[in-house]
Design a protein around this motif. Structure first.
Motif, PDB file in Angstrom:
ATOM      1  N   ALA A  75       3.420   0.567   3.065  1.00 41.66           N
ATOM      2  CA  ALA A  75       2.962  -0.325   4.063  1.00 41.66           C
ATOM      3  C   ALA A  75       2.962  -1.462   3.437  1.00 41.66           C
ATOM      4  O   ALA A  75       2.379  -1.731   2.110  1.00 41.66           O
ATOM      5  N   VAL A  76       3.536  -2.652   3.879  1.00 47.43           N
ATOM      6  CA  VAL A  76       3.511  -4.001   3.313  1.00 47.43           C
ATOM      7  C   VAL A  76       2.732  -5.028   4.510  1.00 47.43           C
ATOM      8  O   VAL A  76       3.195  -4.912   5.559  1.00 47.43           O
ATOM      9  N   THR A  77       2.001  -5.713   3.848  1.00 52.58           N
ATOM     10  CA  THR A  77       1.422  -6.925   4.853  1.00 52.58           C
ATOM     11  C   THR A  77       2.311  -8.168   4.387  1.00 52.58           C
ATOM     12  O   THR A  77       2.260  -8.550   3.350  1.00 52.58           O
ATOM     13  N   THR A  78       2.789  -8.681   5.448  1.00 55.82           N
ATOM     14  CA  THR A  78       3.846  -9.950   5.207  1.00 55.82           C
ATOM     15  C   THR A  78       4.108 -10.869   6.616  1.00 55.82           C
ATOM     16  O   THR A  78       3.607 -10.496   7.529  1.00 55.82           O
ATOM     17  N   ALA A  79       4.600 -11.778   6.293  1.00 52.92           N
ATOM     18  CA  ALA A  79       5.014 -12.609   7.546  1.00 52.92           C
ATOM     19  C   ALA A  79       5.943 -12.112   8.174  1.00 52.92           C
ATOM     20  O   ALA A  79       6.809 -11.299   7.801  1.00 52.92           O
ATOM     21  N   ARG A  80       5.817 -12.232   9.709  1.00 51.03           N
ATOM     22  CA  ARG A  80       6.826 -11.460  10.748  1.00 51.03           C
ATOM     23  C   ARG A  80       8.361 -11.722  10.032  1.00 51.03           C
ATOM     24  O   ARG A  80       9.207 -11.066  10.381  1.00 51.03           O
ATOM     25  N   GLU A  81       8.655 -13.155   9.655  1.00 50.76           N
ATOM     26  CA  GLU A  81       9.889 -13.714   9.446  1.00 50.76           C
ATOM     27  C   GLU A  81      10.392 -13.025   8.083  1.00 50.76           C
ATOM     28  O   GLU A  81      11.598 -13.120   7.679  1.00 50.76           O
ATOM     29  N   TRP A  84       0.858  -1.137   0.138  1.00 48.19           N
ATOM     30  CA  TRP A  84      -0.167   0.072  -0.005  1.00 48.19           C
ATOM     31  C   TRP A  84       0.676   1.227   0.021  1.00 48.19           C
ATOM     32  O   TRP A  84       1.728   1.326   0.848  1.00 48.19           O
ATOM     33  N   LEU A  85       0.675   2.127  -0.864  1.00 49.14           N
ATOM     34  CA  LEU A  85       1.470   3.384  -1.007  1.00 49.14           C
ATOM     35  C   LEU A  85       0.412   4.358  -0.890  1.00 49.14           C
ATOM     36  O   LEU A  85      -0.452   4.617  -1.590  1.00 49.14           O
TER      37      LEU A  85
END
Length: 255
Positions: A229-235, A217-218
């Motif tokens: 913003a990026v939605t991603t896995a914690r690792e 998301w920009l």
């Protein structure tokens, strides 16, 4: 650019709060708080929320979300003022922000204490020397952006962000990097560019097909302050955005 339809816009009510995904959704929360506007627009994005998340303490932070939203609004307006006049920024600065600082002298003192001279930047990318800048509490900004990202994710994906994923936030991108990311996202976004009136808040999002929940998301506030913003896995430290819907090349971003 796509403008939202008139009136309050929302997705069908979920039984569970889209933020905490633990408590029942008994109300609706504005994805972008009203405090960011000098005049409330005819449309406002809302999502299902529990009472605790709507009042801003559902994430475990004792400080209400509204205080951080006002803090972020003030920081962004102060940053935006360096780039020249903006009708909403000017109205907020001369109205709610002055009242906020008068109501909370400790916050005014903190801003004054961290005020320093630096380089301002215009929307077109030109740098202006000897402009006032303020050191800010980035954690408070990240908290608000995380909430906005989760709201946008639900609104456009029609499902809450999986609890196994987190939101990573990059604040105040350099102008060149902002336009580079915008160009990439325009090639793969199935959402398009969405904008509130007067460019108070503009955003574009894209999601991965192969990896559900992975999205980018920009965002731009007041056409000056940018956020990624990026939605991603914690690792995950390196995000490969997979094969995107339009068949464009794979995107890879270092987090």
């Amino acid at each position: 650019m796509i403008a939202h339809p008139k009136g309050q816009t929302s997705r069908p009510t979920s039984k569970i709060c889209v933020y905490c995904q633990q408590r029942p959704a008994t109300t609706r929360d504005h994805v972008l708080a009203k405090c960011f506007f000098s005049k409330i627009p005819e449309f406002m994005l809302t999502v299902p929320s529990c009472d605790m998340c709507n009042t801003g303490i559902g994430d475990g932070t004792k400080r209400p979300m509204s205080e951080d939203e006002e803090y972020m609004r003030t920081v962004m307006c102060m940053a935006a003022s360096n780039a020249g006049p903006h009708p909403v920024v000017d109205a907020l600065t001369q109205g709610p922000i002055i009242r906020q600082l008068q109501r909370r002298p400790g916050l005014a003192f903190k801003f004054a204490e961290t005020l320093k001279m630096g380089w301002g930047q215009t929307p077109s990318g030109f740098f202006i020397p000897n402009q006032s800048t303020v050191s800010v509490d980035a954690n408070r900004l990240v908290r608000v952006i995380t909430k906005i990202t989760k709201g946008l994710f639900y609104y456009h994906m029609t499902t809450p962000l999986p609890t196994s994923l987190i939101v990573r936030v990059m604040l105040d991108l350099p102008v060149a990097e902002f336009y580079q990311l915008k160009e990439l996202l325009l090639k793969c976004s199935n959402i398009g560019v969405r904008a509130y009136p007067d460019k108070v808040f503009t955003y574009i999002g894209a999601r991965s097909i192969k990896l559900p929940g992975i999205s980018m998301w920009l965002m731009s506030f007041y056409n000056r302050f940018s956020v990624f913003a990026v939605t991603t896995a914690r690792e995950d430290k390196h995000l490969v955005f997979g094969e995107i819907e339009t068949g464009n090349p794979i995107l890879a971003i270092d987090l």
